[in-house]
Scaffold this active site. Structure first.
Site, PDB file in Angstrom:
ATOM      1  N   GLY A  30     -44.196  55.987 -13.521  1.00 35.68           N
ATOM      2  CA  GLY A  30     -43.308  56.667 -12.877  1.00 35.68           C
ATOM      3  C   GLY A  30     -41.830  55.904 -12.632  1.00 35.68           C
ATOM      4  N   SER A  31     -41.575  54.953 -13.377  1.00 37.75           N
ATOM      5  CA  SER A  31     -40.535  54.071 -13.260  1.00 37.75           C
ATOM      6  C   SER A  31     -39.191  54.718 -14.373  1.00 37.75           C
ATOM      7  CB  SER A  31     -40.820  52.635 -13.664  1.00 37.75           C
ATOM      8  OG  SER A  31     -41.288  52.464 -14.872  1.00 37.75           O
TER       9      SER A  31
ATOM     10  N   GLU B 277       0.805  -1.213   0.043  1.00 41.33           N
ATOM     11  CA  GLU B 277      -0.136  -0.130   0.078  1.00 41.33           C
ATOM     12  C   GLU B 277       1.007   1.169  -0.043  1.00 41.33           C
ATOM     13  OE1 GLU B 277      -4.217  -1.015   2.100  1.00 41.33           O
ATOM     14  OE2 GLU B 277      -2.564  -0.470   3.440  1.00 41.33           O
TER      15      GLU B 277
ATOM     16  N   LYS C 256      -8.263  -3.406  -0.023  1.00 40.67           N
ATOM     17  CA  LYS C 256      -9.318  -3.832   0.738  1.00 40.67           C
ATOM     18  C   LYS C 256      -9.799  -5.138   0.669  1.00 40.67           C
ATOM     19  CE  LYS C 256     -10.369   0.023   2.978  1.00 40.67           C
ATOM     20  NZ  LYS C 256     -10.248   0.325   4.506  1.00 40.67           N
TER      21      LYS C 256
END
Length: 841
Positions: free
Chosen positions: A542-543, A196, A203
């Site tokens: 009004g935007s 390993e 495993k």
């Protein structure tokens, strides 16, 4: 858990919790873990969300105060990765309740290493790495350091896909594990010729439940290998003796085993810093294991290639409070919050930054390389800073970027696709204009210069055009932005430069009145015209639709290098046409005139107040689209501004069906009218939304739900009923006289009746009543710039405005559109609105 809203802080109620070491030991394990999880999750969410309070009901009934409990304390220590709970928590017990006061998360506990500063806390990062023969879970500090270094390598091209491939090829050349991986069979009990290591893990199969076991180990080991240079996971080898054991063939379903592995790997979470965005690359090999010449079983090997960025086994265990809810973070969100570029130097607008980087390979690296020496500031990108400053755009410019950073003078970068003459002149002229506007328009009072620097993308990451350096003048040190306060002051001036525009009242008042665009308006103005050639802009009353129409025409002139004779503005009424015509930025006509003439030289068309158009003279939309699309392959601009709430007729408007208006934007922030007028508008618009006229698509009215009503100037609204004609004209005359004495003038006043016939009906009596008090003139709205009171109809005043508006009996033969007429009337008044009804209303 509930985030309670009745406190001036974030307060999370986690319910009943058992306190006291003895009491907690007597709990069943499941209950103890559930309570601990609730407390820890709430603490994490508050740490990451500015701090707050955890409130708990004490499940135990002890007469005297008790300690929290060691398991709860340990979970909080694990969360902050420090033994000093007082660094982030304070505790209080009171009348059957227990409170934890949570401080905002910071890097205070880690002064020993200022380079490792995780920006959020987590119970688990879900990031794994290989260390020798072990798989280790990274805590927040390790994860932060890992992500930071991995991102730096990506940006520095140290970990490109090509480099990863070379690394892996070299790994295969010398690693004996790959030789085994290539085999088709092995002997039972055979000893593998390697141990390993960092790249190899052994495993054994769990014979009780093979698939469940594999599903459990895959996320940790595959993510760890991917994050640490790649490797091999051998399943079926004893880790001590290195003997091949495999799994008996009758105990495993190979097809299902491969499916389990593939599914487990597909569920891994990946976070990318690069542009290629690959998934986890791996190979699965099933090797036959023979025993005594017979097939005994199988060995499984998963070969994992090194990953370019970061692989998480699952989403991290980390939470935030968002919109009064506790939300878990995804791996991508967590990674972004953990290591996004230092907020002291931001790139903005972020959407444009991402768009530009996706369009031009190498641009991100080029700009990042230029920014590395700077900190504590902001890089503001634009496709053309020249256009933003009302200058002409230059072809070949990919983008401009303005750096405003501490310990540096402002620098304007122009990035070219190819090196070309005139680039430095363009950048220098733009920088000079910006400097002038920062002082003259933005009001900046400090010493300031704007350096000009040209970069060429085609020359590579070190590219700098040969035309010149940053500036031929060596400015004194005092011209740099020495501290954060100076940076902020310059940014405030820049906001005024970018958002400022000349008010519609400026011409009337014979002076320069500066207003500011809303963020919505600025985002609309900043749209890439070449990518948004046709656009429908819905704007609430009004935007600022007409303002935006004028700004867009100015931008068209600079982007496409065209004169006013190539831009056509179309509206329904003569007064608005005359108003726009006086600006000398375009040709301005009414719809009727548009339908009568050819307009052969027009390339771009802006249509305003389109909700009041009709088809009585033909298909105006079809004609406008044909004109703007006749130049191939580069059609002109066709932007249409409208407000269905102000539709003043029941006829067909000629607008395409809502489903065919493919590109749409909305202006939902109302900024023009006084608060009292806004309240009236809200009521009438809701009436329209609840019961719209047949010629208005109901879906178009849903934008009312998104409306923002900005706090406005003080004003007034008065509605008077059951008046005679004489009472009406007397009220108008006396109110005007009062207002004139208080500083208003004739240019502030408009008197609007329902129809042109009623205008004539009132004109003589109104003029006589007003002149008893003061010599004034009345005129219609076609002359908005004269020294007189405007007297006209509501419809003809569409798109215009005055501070004071008198609405005389605003009735209409079609009752279905009366609310629309009232909206049209009210939206024309900025400060004071008077609605005067006859006795027969």
């Amino acid at each position: 858990m509930v985030v309670e809203s009745s406190y001036p802080d974030l307060v999370i109620n986690v319910g009943k919790i058992t306190f006291g070491e003895g009491n907690r030991k007597n709990l069943q394990k499941t209950q103890r873990e559930q309570e601990k999880a609730r407390v820890t999750q709430a603490a994490c969410a508050l740490l990451n969300s500015g701090g707050g309070v955890i409130r708990m009901e004490m499940a135990n009934n002890d007469e005297h105060p008790v300690e929290m409990g060691l398991d709860l304390e340990e979970s909080l220590r694990e969360l902050i990765q420090s033994s000093d709970l007082q660094a982030f928590f304070e505790f209080k017990q009171e009348e059957g309740r227990f409170y934890i006061f949570v401080k905002c998360w910071s890097s205070d506990p880690f002064p020993e290493d200022s380079s490792v500063k995780p920006r959020i806390c987590s119970l688990s990062s879900s990031l794994y790495r290989r260390s020798g023969t072990s798989v280790l879970s990274m805590d927040s500090r390790e994860a932060f350091d890992f992500l930071k270094k991995r991102k730096a390598k990506i940006l520095g091209k140290e970990y490109s896909r090509e480099v990863l491939n070379v690394i892996y090829q070299n790994l295969n050349n010398w690693d004996p594990a790959d030789l085994v991986f290539q085999k088709d069979h092995l002997e039972h009990g055979e000893i593998l010729p390697f141990p390993e290591s960092q790249s190899i893990e052994f495993k054994q199969f769990d014979t009780k439940n093979i698939e469940k076991y594999v599903k459990t180990i895959i996320p940790q080991y595959v993510s760890a290998f991917a994050n640490t240079g790649g490797g091999y996971l051998f399943i079926g080898v004893d880790d001590k003796s290195r003997k091949v054991l495999g799994c008996a063939k009758e105990k495993v379903n190979l097809g299902y085993l491969k499916s389990v592995i593939a599914t487990a790997i597909s569920k891994l979470r990946v976070v990318h810093f690069c542009s290629s965005k690959p998934g986890v690359e791996y190979s699965t090999k099933i090797i036959d294991v023979f025993k005594g010449g017979e097939l005994y079983g199988y060995l499984c090997v998963v070969k994992v290639e090194p990953f370019c960025c970061a692989v998480f086994s699952k989403d991290p265990k980390s939470w935030v409070v968002k919109d009064k809810h506790i939300c878990s973070l995804t791996a991508e969100q967590w990674g972004g919050m953990m290591i996004d570029p230092d907020p002291d130097l931001r790139y903005t607008p972020e959407s444009l930054w991402k768009e530009l980087c996706s369009e031009r390979k190498g641009l991100e690296e080029l700009i990042n390389r230029q920014m590395r020496p700077f900190s504590r500031g902001i890089l503001i990108l634009s496709r053309s800073w020249a256009v933003d400053l009302n200058l002409q755009e230059k072809q070949g410019v990919i983008c401009d970027a303005l750096l405003i950073a501490q310990n540096s003078p402002p620098i304007l970068y122009t990035i070219l696709g190819e090196q070309e003459a005139g680039g430095q002149d363009y950048c220098t002229r733009t920088a000079f204009t910006l400097k002038q506007k920062l002082v003259n328009t933005g009001g900046y009072t400090g010493k300031v210069c704007v350096m000009a620097k040209v970069l060429c993308l085609s020359l590579g990451s070190n590219a700098e055009c040969l035309e010149g350096a940053v500036s031929p003048i060596d400015y004194p040190r005092s011209y740099t932005l020495g501290n954060q306060k100076q940076v902020e002051a310059l940014l405030q001036a820049l906001v005024i430069v970018l958002l400022g525009f000349r008010s519609l009242l400026s011409d009337q008042l014979c002076c320069e009145v500066l207003n500011l665009l809303t963020i919505q308006q600025y985002e609309l103005f900043s749209k890439h015209l070449r990518k948004n050639r046709e656009l429908f802009v819905y704007g609430l009353p009004g935007s600022g639709k007409t303002i935006m129409a004028m700004k867009i025409m100015e931008k068209i002139r600079n982007v496409f290098h065209c004169g006013a004779d190539r831009i056509l503005y179309i509206c329904e009424n003569q007064p608005l046409r005359n108003f726009i015509s006086n600006k000398n930025i375009c040709q301005a006509v009414t719809r009727k005139t548009f339908m009568k003439n050819d307009f052969e030289h027009i390339q771009h068309i802006i249509i305003d107040e389109a909700q009041n158009f009709r088809t009585e003279d033909g298909d105006w939309y079809g004609k406008a689209k044909t004109i703007t699309q006749r130049v191939k392959p580069c059609p002109g601009i066709l932007w249409i501004f409208l407000d269905y709430f102000q539709t003043s007729h029941l006829s067909c408007s000629g607008l395409p069906a809502l489903s065919d208006q493919n590109s749409r934007e909305e202006l939902t922030r109302v900024v023009r009218n006084a608060d009292a007028i806004v309240s009236f508008l809200q009521e009438e618009m809701q009436v329209i939304r609840n019961n719209p006229p047949l010629n208005i698509p109901p879906e178009s009215l849903e934008m009312l739900l998104e409306a923002e009503w900005a706090p406005s100037i003080q004003g007034s609204l008065m509605i008077m009923r059951n008046l005679t004609m004489q009472q009406i004209v007397t009220f108008v005359a006396e109110t005007c006289n009062f207002l004139f004495k208080n500083g208003y003038s004739e240019k502030d006043v408009a008197v609007l009746a329902s129809t042109t016939r009623e205008v004539e009906h009132y004109k003589h009596e109104l003029l006589r009543a007003i002149r008893k008090k003061r010599v004034v003139q009345l005129s219609d709205a076609c002359d908005m710039f004269g020294d007189h009171i405007v007297l006209d109809s509501v419809r003809r005043f569409s798109g215009l405005e005055r501070n004071i508006v008198f609405g005389i009996h605003p009735r209409t033969p079609e009752s279905a559109i009366l609310p629309n007429i009232l909206v049209c009337l009210a939206s024309r008044a900025k400060q004071h609105l008077y609605i005067l009804w006859h006795g027969d209303c």
